[in-house]
Design a protein around this motif. Sequence first.
Motif, PDB file in Angstrom:
ATOM      1  N   ARG A 213     -78.034 -24.129  26.948  1.00 49.48           N
ATOM      2  CA  ARG A 213     -76.637 -23.945  27.189  1.00 49.48           C
ATOM      3  C   ARG A 213     -76.356 -22.467  27.253  1.00 49.48           C
ATOM      4  N   LEU A 214     -77.043 -21.738  26.358  1.00 55.26           N
ATOM      5  CA  LEU A 214     -76.855 -20.041  26.337  1.00 55.26           C
ATOM      6  C   LEU A 214     -77.259 -19.535  27.705  1.00 55.26           C
ATOM      7  N   GLU A 215     -78.301 -20.110  28.174  1.00 54.49           N
ATOM      8  CA  GLU A 215     -78.774 -19.386  29.434  1.00 54.49           C
ATOM      9  C   GLU A 215     -77.888 -19.868  30.720  1.00 54.49           C
ATOM     10  N   GLN A 216     -77.382 -21.257  30.703  1.00 57.55           N
ATOM     11  CA  GLN A 216     -76.311 -21.369  31.501  1.00 57.55           C
ATOM     12  C   GLN A 216     -75.227 -20.694  31.670  1.00 57.55           C
ATOM     13  N   HIS A 217     -74.628 -20.360  30.074  1.00 53.95           N
ATOM     14  CA  HIS A 217     -73.476 -19.541  29.892  1.00 53.95           C
ATOM     15  C   HIS A 217     -73.686 -18.054  30.724  1.00 53.95           C
ATOM     16  N   ALA A 218     -74.903 -17.627  30.223  1.00 51.73           N
ATOM     17  CA  ALA A 218     -75.103 -16.241  30.744  1.00 51.73           C
ATOM     18  C   ALA A 218     -75.122 -16.130  32.139  1.00 51.73           C
ATOM     19  N   LYS A 219     -75.926 -16.979  32.979  1.00 54.46           N
ATOM     20  CA  LYS A 219     -75.688 -17.266  34.323  1.00 54.46           C
ATOM     21  C   LYS A 219     -74.234 -17.238  34.777  1.00 54.46           C
ATOM     22  N   LYS A 220     -73.324 -18.166  34.091  1.00 53.84           N
ATOM     23  CA  LYS A 220     -72.242 -18.184  34.906  1.00 53.84           C
ATOM     24  C   LYS A 220     -71.292 -16.973  34.480  1.00 53.84           C
ATOM     25  N   SER A 221     -71.622 -16.405  33.490  1.00 52.92           N
ATOM     26  CA  SER A 221     -70.867 -14.993  33.049  1.00 52.92           C
ATOM     27  C   SER A 221     -71.297 -13.821  34.374  1.00 52.92           C
ATOM     28  N   VAL A 222     -72.526 -13.885  34.509  1.00 44.03           N
ATOM     29  CA  VAL A 222     -72.884 -13.117  35.750  1.00 44.03           C
ATOM     30  C   VAL A 222     -72.586 -13.313  37.042  1.00 44.03           C
ATOM     31  N   ASN A 223     -72.200 -14.558  37.313  1.00 45.90           N
ATOM     32  CA  ASN A 223     -71.743 -14.867  38.531  1.00 45.90           C
ATOM     33  C   ASN A 223     -70.277 -14.636  38.725  1.00 45.90           C
ATOM     34  N   TRP A 224     -69.300 -14.639  37.575  1.00 46.10           N
ATOM     35  CA  TRP A 224     -67.942 -14.325  37.504  1.00 46.10           C
ATOM     36  C   TRP A 224     -67.786 -12.838  37.782  1.00 46.10           C
ATOM     37  N   LEU A 225     -68.691 -11.843  36.987  1.00 45.82           N
ATOM     38  CA  LEU A 225     -68.614 -10.490  37.119  1.00 45.82           C
ATOM     39  C   LEU A 225     -68.997 -10.039  38.604  1.00 45.82           C
ATOM     40  N   LEU A 226     -69.817 -10.772  39.102  1.00 39.59           N
ATOM     41  CA  LEU A 226     -70.268 -10.390  40.506  1.00 39.59           C
ATOM     42  C   LEU A 226     -69.112 -10.602  41.439  1.00 39.59           C
ATOM     43  N   TRP A 227     -68.527 -11.919  41.173  1.00 38.93           N
ATOM     44  CA  TRP A 227     -67.423 -12.121  42.043  1.00 38.93           C
ATOM     45  C   TRP A 227     -66.066 -11.157  41.727  1.00 38.93           C
ATOM     46  N   ILE A 228     -65.910 -10.882  40.836  1.00 34.76           N
ATOM     47  CA  ILE A 228     -64.971  -9.733  40.180  1.00 34.76           C
ATOM     48  C   ILE A 228     -64.805  -8.586  40.983  1.00 34.76           C
ATOM     49  N   MET A 229     -66.412  -7.992  40.774  1.00 33.46           N
ATOM     50  CA  MET A 229     -66.806  -6.792  41.599  1.00 33.46           C
ATOM     51  C   MET A 229     -66.563  -6.862  42.956  1.00 33.46           C
ATOM     52  N   ILE A 231     -64.564  -8.610  44.804  1.00 30.74           N
ATOM     53  CA  ILE A 231     -63.073  -8.709  44.942  1.00 30.74           C
ATOM     54  C   ILE A 231     -62.327  -7.462  45.037  1.00 30.74           C
ATOM     55  N   VAL A 232     -62.843  -6.634  43.796  1.00 31.37           N
ATOM     56  CA  VAL A 232     -62.209  -5.501  43.718  1.00 31.37           C
ATOM     57  C   VAL A 232     -62.755  -4.511  44.633  1.00 31.37           C
ATOM     58  N   VAL A 233     -63.896  -4.386  44.907  1.00 26.16           N
ATOM     59  CA  VAL A 233     -64.286  -3.500  46.073  1.00 26.16           C
ATOM     60  C   VAL A 233     -63.626  -3.832  47.378  1.00 26.16           C
ATOM     61  N   PHE A 237     -61.347  -1.281  49.540  1.00 32.44           N
ATOM     62  CA  PHE A 237     -61.633  -0.925  51.041  1.00 32.44           C
ATOM     63  C   PHE A 237     -60.448  -1.305  51.759  1.00 32.44           C
ATOM     64  N   ILE A 238     -59.776  -2.700  51.528  1.00 33.94           N
ATOM     65  CA  ILE A 238     -58.529  -2.810  52.291  1.00 33.94           C
ATOM     66  C   ILE A 238     -57.323  -1.645  52.088  1.00 33.94           C
ATOM     67  N   SER A 239     -57.188  -1.391  50.791  1.00 29.93           N
ATOM     68  CA  SER A 239     -56.312  -0.463  50.658  1.00 29.93           C
ATOM     69  C   SER A 239     -56.353   0.819  50.852  1.00 29.93           C
ATOM     70  N   MET A 240     -57.475   1.325  51.359  1.00 32.63           N
ATOM     71  CA  MET A 240     -57.955   2.534  51.800  1.00 32.63           C
ATOM     72  C   MET A 240     -57.585   2.495  53.309  1.00 32.63           C
ATOM     73  N   ILE A 241     -58.095   1.341  54.005  1.00 32.28           N
ATOM     74  CA  ILE A 241     -57.584   1.213  55.595  1.00 32.28           C
ATOM     75  C   ILE A 241     -56.247   1.551  55.576  1.00 32.28           C
ATOM     76  N   LEU A 242     -55.497   0.517  54.861  1.00 28.54           N
ATOM     77  CA  LEU A 242     -54.097   0.334  55.152  1.00 28.54           C
ATOM     78  C   LEU A 242     -53.279   1.875  54.739  1.00 28.54           C
ATOM     79  N   PHE A 243     -53.804   2.496  53.698  1.00 29.08           N
ATOM     80  CA  PHE A 243     -53.431   3.873  53.506  1.00 29.08           C
ATOM     81  C   PHE A 243     -53.624   4.865  54.771  1.00 29.08           C
TER      82      PHE A 243
END
Length: 251
Positions: A213-229, A231-233, A237-243
């Motif tokens: 369970r801890l291993e699965q939770h760690a994998k889920k946390s890593v996946n969510w962090l990767l997706w957030i990063m 999205i932020v990137v 990038f889109i904001s710079m182009i628009l600017f």
Amino acid sequence: MAAMRLELNLMRLLSRCEALAAERRDAEEWRLEKYVAALEDMLRELKKQASKPAPELLNEYSRKVDFLKGLLEAEKLSSSTEKALANQFLAPGRTPTTIKERTPATKTVHLQTKARCTDKMRSELLGTVCSGAAVSLGLAPDEKQSAAELDAVLQRHQDMQEKLAEEMLSLARSLKNNTLAAQNVIKQDNQTLSHSLRMADQNFEKLKDESDRLEQHAKKSVNWLLWIMLIVVCFIFISMILFIRIFPKLK
């Protein structure tokens, strides 16, 4: 070679001693006692030899020599009752001395000696009964006293045997109780050990589930962090182009 010759002489002398012991000997017979003493010396010498016989054979020789020695000591006792008791505790040989014997000669001698002692005790008891009857008819009182002493000796030996039997019975009961107590302790220890093993297995299974369970939770946390990063990137990038498009470079 010397050991074989010594063993052969020992067997011959032992066979001769057994034959003498089986015969009805006079009170002044001295040969058997001398022969038994010679047997003890030969047996000690045989045990010192380098190529001595097997330990089982040496033990059998010692057993037969001790039997003959005990037989001589029992014959020196004055009372027939003491002789009977002494012969009762003698241990004859287990194997024949010569090939011609079907049964061990010492065993035959033991049975004959016990029978003679029993017959002698029976004759003495019958004589005691007769003397008691004679005393009742007015004969000598010394015979009555000897009969009473013999009855006292027999009663004492009977009491000793009963006491030994009671002690053996008590020891047997104590041994049985100790055995049962040890069985109960071992049974309880086995139950405790089985319970501990089951608990250890359950704890191991729980630990394994928690690790998964801890291993699965760690994998889920890593996946969510990767997706957030990501999205932020993308947002940056889109904001710079628009600017850049909205605010062109000043000339």
